[in-house]
Design an enzyme around this catalytic site. Sequence first.
Site, PDB file in Angstrom:
ATOM      1  N   HIS A 307      -3.762   1.153   6.817  1.00 39.22           N
ATOM      2  CA  HIS A 307      -4.286  -0.201   6.856  1.00 39.22           C
ATOM      3  C   HIS A 307      -4.856  -0.550   5.499  1.00 39.22           C
ATOM      4  O   HIS A 307      -5.438   0.309   4.833  1.00 39.22           O
ATOM      5  CB  HIS A 307      -5.381  -0.327   7.940  1.00 39.22           C
ATOM      6  CG  HIS A 307      -5.646  -1.740   8.293  1.00 39.22           C
ATOM      7  ND1 HIS A 307      -6.514  -2.523   7.588  1.00 39.22           N
ATOM      8  CD2 HIS A 307      -5.111  -2.533   9.260  1.00 39.22           C
ATOM      9  CE1 HIS A 307      -6.515  -3.731   8.115  1.00 39.22           C
ATOM     10  NE2 HIS A 307      -5.673  -3.762   9.118  1.00 39.22           N
ATOM     11  N   ASP A 365      -1.655  -1.242  16.007  1.00 37.26           N
ATOM     12  CA  ASP A 365      -0.303  -1.308  16.561  1.00 37.26           C
ATOM     13  C   ASP A 365       0.190   0.018  17.117  1.00 37.26           C
ATOM     14  O   ASP A 365       1.226   0.065  17.777  1.00 37.26           O
ATOM     15  CB  ASP A 365       0.687  -1.781  15.480  1.00 37.26           C
ATOM     16  CG  ASP A 365       0.457  -3.225  15.114  1.00 37.26           C
ATOM     17  OD1 ASP A 365       0.117  -3.996  16.019  1.00 37.26           O
ATOM     18  OD2 ASP A 365       0.601  -3.571  13.934  1.00 37.26           O
TER      19      ASP A 365
HETATM   20  N1  CMC Z   1       3.572   6.086   6.218  1.00 34.86           N
HETATM   21  C1  CMC Z   1       3.702   6.818   5.091  1.00 34.86           C
HETATM   22  N2  CMC Z   1       3.071   6.562   3.933  1.00 34.86           N
HETATM   23  C2  CMC Z   1       2.260   5.478   3.908  1.00 34.86           C
HETATM   24  C3  CMC Z   1       2.076   4.674   5.041  1.00 34.86           C
HETATM   25  C4  CMC Z   1       2.745   4.989   6.229  1.00 34.86           C
HETATM   26  N3  CMC Z   1       2.606   4.259   7.341  1.00 34.86           N
HETATM   27  N4  CMC Z   1       1.220   3.660   4.729  1.00 34.86           N
HETATM   28  C5  CMC Z   1       0.885   3.844   3.449  1.00 34.86           C
HETATM   29  N5  CMC Z   1       1.508   4.942   2.943  1.00 34.86           N
HETATM   30  C6  CMC Z   1       1.341   5.519   1.603  1.00 34.86           C
HETATM   31  C7  CMC Z   1       2.089   4.710   0.550  1.00 34.86           C
HETATM   32  O1  CMC Z   1       3.403   5.198   0.364  1.00 34.86           O
HETATM   33  C8  CMC Z   1       1.211   4.932  -0.660  1.00 34.86           C
HETATM   34  O2  CMC Z   1       1.457   6.230  -1.142  1.00 34.86           O
HETATM   35  P1  CMC Z   1       1.355   6.557  -2.732  1.00 34.86           P
HETATM   36  O3  CMC Z   1      -0.070   6.290  -3.097  1.00 34.86           O
HETATM   37  O4  CMC Z   1       1.776   7.975  -2.849  1.00 34.86           O
HETATM   38  O5  CMC Z   1       2.318   5.593  -3.398  1.00 34.86           O
HETATM   39  C9  CMC Z   1      -0.198   4.936  -0.085  1.00 34.86           C
HETATM   40  O6  CMC Z   1      -0.050   5.393   1.271  1.00 34.86           O
HETATM   41  C10 CMC Z   1      -0.894   3.565  -0.080  1.00 34.86           C
HETATM   42  O7  CMC Z   1      -0.024   2.662   0.582  1.00 34.86           O
HETATM   43  P2  CMC Z   1       0.056   1.106   0.233  1.00 34.86           P
HETATM   44  O8  CMC Z   1       1.377   0.602   0.702  1.00 34.86           O
HETATM   45  O9  CMC Z   1      -0.306   0.896  -1.208  1.00 34.86           O
HETATM   46  O10 CMC Z   1      -1.117   0.552   1.116  1.00 34.86           O
HETATM   47  P3  CMC Z   1      -1.327  -0.955   1.501  1.00 34.86           P
HETATM   48  O11 CMC Z   1      -2.769  -1.152   1.744  1.00 34.86           O
HETATM   49  O12 CMC Z   1      -0.650  -1.846   0.516  1.00 34.86           O
HETATM   50  O13 CMC Z   1      -0.483  -1.099   2.889  1.00 34.86           O
HETATM   51  C11 CMC Z   1       0.110  -1.080   5.163  1.00 34.86           C
HETATM   52  C12 CMC Z   1      -1.044  -1.126   4.148  1.00 34.86           C
HETATM   53  C13 CMC Z   1      -0.451  -1.355   6.552  1.00 34.86           C
HETATM   54  C14 CMC Z   1       1.117  -2.205   4.836  1.00 34.86           C
HETATM   55  C15 CMC Z   1       0.799   0.310   5.108  1.00 34.86           C
HETATM   56  O14 CMC Z   1      -0.127   1.322   5.420  1.00 34.86           O
HETATM   57  C16 CMC Z   1       2.021   0.407   6.026  1.00 34.86           C
HETATM   58  O15 CMC Z   1       3.127   0.048   5.606  1.00 34.86           O
HETATM   59  N6  CMC Z   1       1.830   0.889   7.316  1.00 34.86           N
HETATM   60  C17 CMC Z   1       2.938   0.920   8.257  1.00 34.86           C
HETATM   61  C18 CMC Z   1       3.120  -0.467   8.882  1.00 34.86           C
HETATM   62  C19 CMC Z   1       2.026  -0.789   9.875  1.00 34.86           C
HETATM   63  O16 CMC Z   1       1.679   0.016  10.723  1.00 34.86           O
HETATM   64  N7  CMC Z   1       1.504  -2.047   9.786  1.00 34.86           N
HETATM   65  C20 CMC Z   1       0.501  -2.554  10.695  1.00 34.86           C
HETATM   66  C21 CMC Z   1      -0.822  -2.773  10.039  1.00 34.86           C
HETATM   67  S1  CMC Z   1      -2.175  -3.020  11.208  1.00 34.86           S
HETATM   68  C22 CMC Z   1      -1.785  -4.484  12.062  1.00 34.86           C
HETATM   69  C23 CMC Z   1      -1.947  -5.668  11.204  1.00 34.86           C
HETATM   70  O17 CMC Z   1      -3.070  -6.085  10.968  1.00 34.86           O
HETATM   71  O18 CMC Z   1      -0.918  -6.194  10.749  1.00 34.86           O
END
Ligand code: CMC
Length: 430
Positions: A307, A365
């Site tokens: 998140h 989720d």
């Molecule tokens: N699985 C594997 N690796 C992950 C995941 C995941 N679900 N989420 C983040 N990472 C890794 C990402 O690859 C990155 O690694 P590195 O630092 O080595 O490059 C690190 O963690 C930080 O990730 P980010 O993408 O920079 O983080 P963010 O804050 O931009 O993204 C997120 C947040 C929710 C989009 C992401 O965690 C994600 O894609 N999760 C899966 C989709 C999901 O479950 N979304 C629902 C969110 S909650 C409901 C809502 O409010 O929408």
Amino acid sequence: MAETADLTLDGKTISLPVIEGTEHEKAFDIGKLRDQTGYVTYDPGYKNTGATKSAITFLDGEEGILRYRGYPIEQLAEQASFLEVAYLLIYGTLPTQAEFDAFRYKISQHTLVPEDVRKILDGFPSSAHPMGILGSIVCSLTAFYPQSISPQMSAEELDLNIVRLIAKITTIAAWSYKNSVGHPFIYPRNELDYTANFLYMLFSYPTEEYKQNPVVVSALNKLFILHADHEQNCSTSTVRLVGSSNASLYGSVSAGINALWGPLHGGANQEVIEMLEAIERDGGDTSKFIAKAKDKNDSFRLMGFGHRVYKNFDPRAKIIKKAADEVLQALGVQDSPLLKIAKELEEAALTDQYFVDRKLYPNVDFYSGIIYKAMGIPTEMFTVLFAIGRLPGWIAQWKELRENKEPIGRPRQIYTGETERNYVPMAERA
Ligand code: CMC
């Protein structure tokens, strides 16, 4: 003396005012930065940008706190009804019994959608995803209620549009599903409670009425409450940005629905269940999927984990996990293989260094899909349910933006394209 932050550029120092919220969150006010220095700030994904001041929802990602108008999410999920929470978010206070009765009655009187909506629905192929239909039909309400596009509407007219939207979204949502499976539309029954009426329209047939199960009604009420607002997330920021151009409530919410649909946002609840089913089909080996999620050459992510704001745990996920156990038990499906896989995945991810280092915890989720599935909700409707739950938050945020007379949203950029060059006639191009 008021706190300021000094910024020195080319030997010149300017003082940025510091603003502080009621929960002591602090921000540098950079409103005059460009005028004073010629610089803008650069923050892709708005990871450190406070786009607005808001009195609706407080969220502390480090402590795992979520409060609507000051009330902890745990208390609201346990004790309130969804419409009560909707009133709280939109109007700022918990309703008295009289206020609540009037609000609920008004909503029950606006559940019908214009008959011509059926003709629009007829035009969609049965393969259409219900989220696409929901966004389109909500936007089409501007055509049925043209006065809703006037930015000068009175408070009474705005209230009417708010009531219409909350009332009609469940009918539109249920009909989007009926349309996708080619079944006849079921008309609302106004004597039913909001959540029960939605389930009735979703699951009944003209030949057979859906038998309400209090466990399912109560779980859905709780899920709607847990989704009702989440401060400046992607879809809410979309609603505010669109609304800032004085676009209508229906148009702005329709944009929010489309933002929510993305798999990194609300669309993740559908993706989670599809991922759990894929793991089950593959023989149930969770370690294989964890390895894929960690592999930087593989675009696969563990859906339902991570998140932007919560870095210790998602308080909503904690409540939903408990609710999942209770609901599955009450429905007699506690041995669901998907729940088993989900628990294994959670346990493995929480002890795996990759997930620990990146503070990736199950989000809202992760378990919601398991409950929806146990209730018999079709997978393609999961994100639609998120949208119904999130609607009061979108409305509250849109209303706040208008009341605060916020300026049109218009971010800056750092241009990285070609510098000036001369036009080359087509015949002379290589
Ligand atoms: N699985 C594997 N690796 C992950 C995941 C995941 N679900 N989420 C983040 N990472 C890794 C990402 O690859 C990155 O690694 P590195 O630092 O080595 O490059 C690190 O963690 C930080 O990730 P980010 O993408 O920079 O983080 P963010 O804050 O931009 O993204 C997120 C947040 C929710 C989009 C992401 O965690 C994600 O894609 N999760 C899966 C989709 C999901 O479950 N979304 C629902 C969110 S909650 C409901 C809502 O409010 O929408």
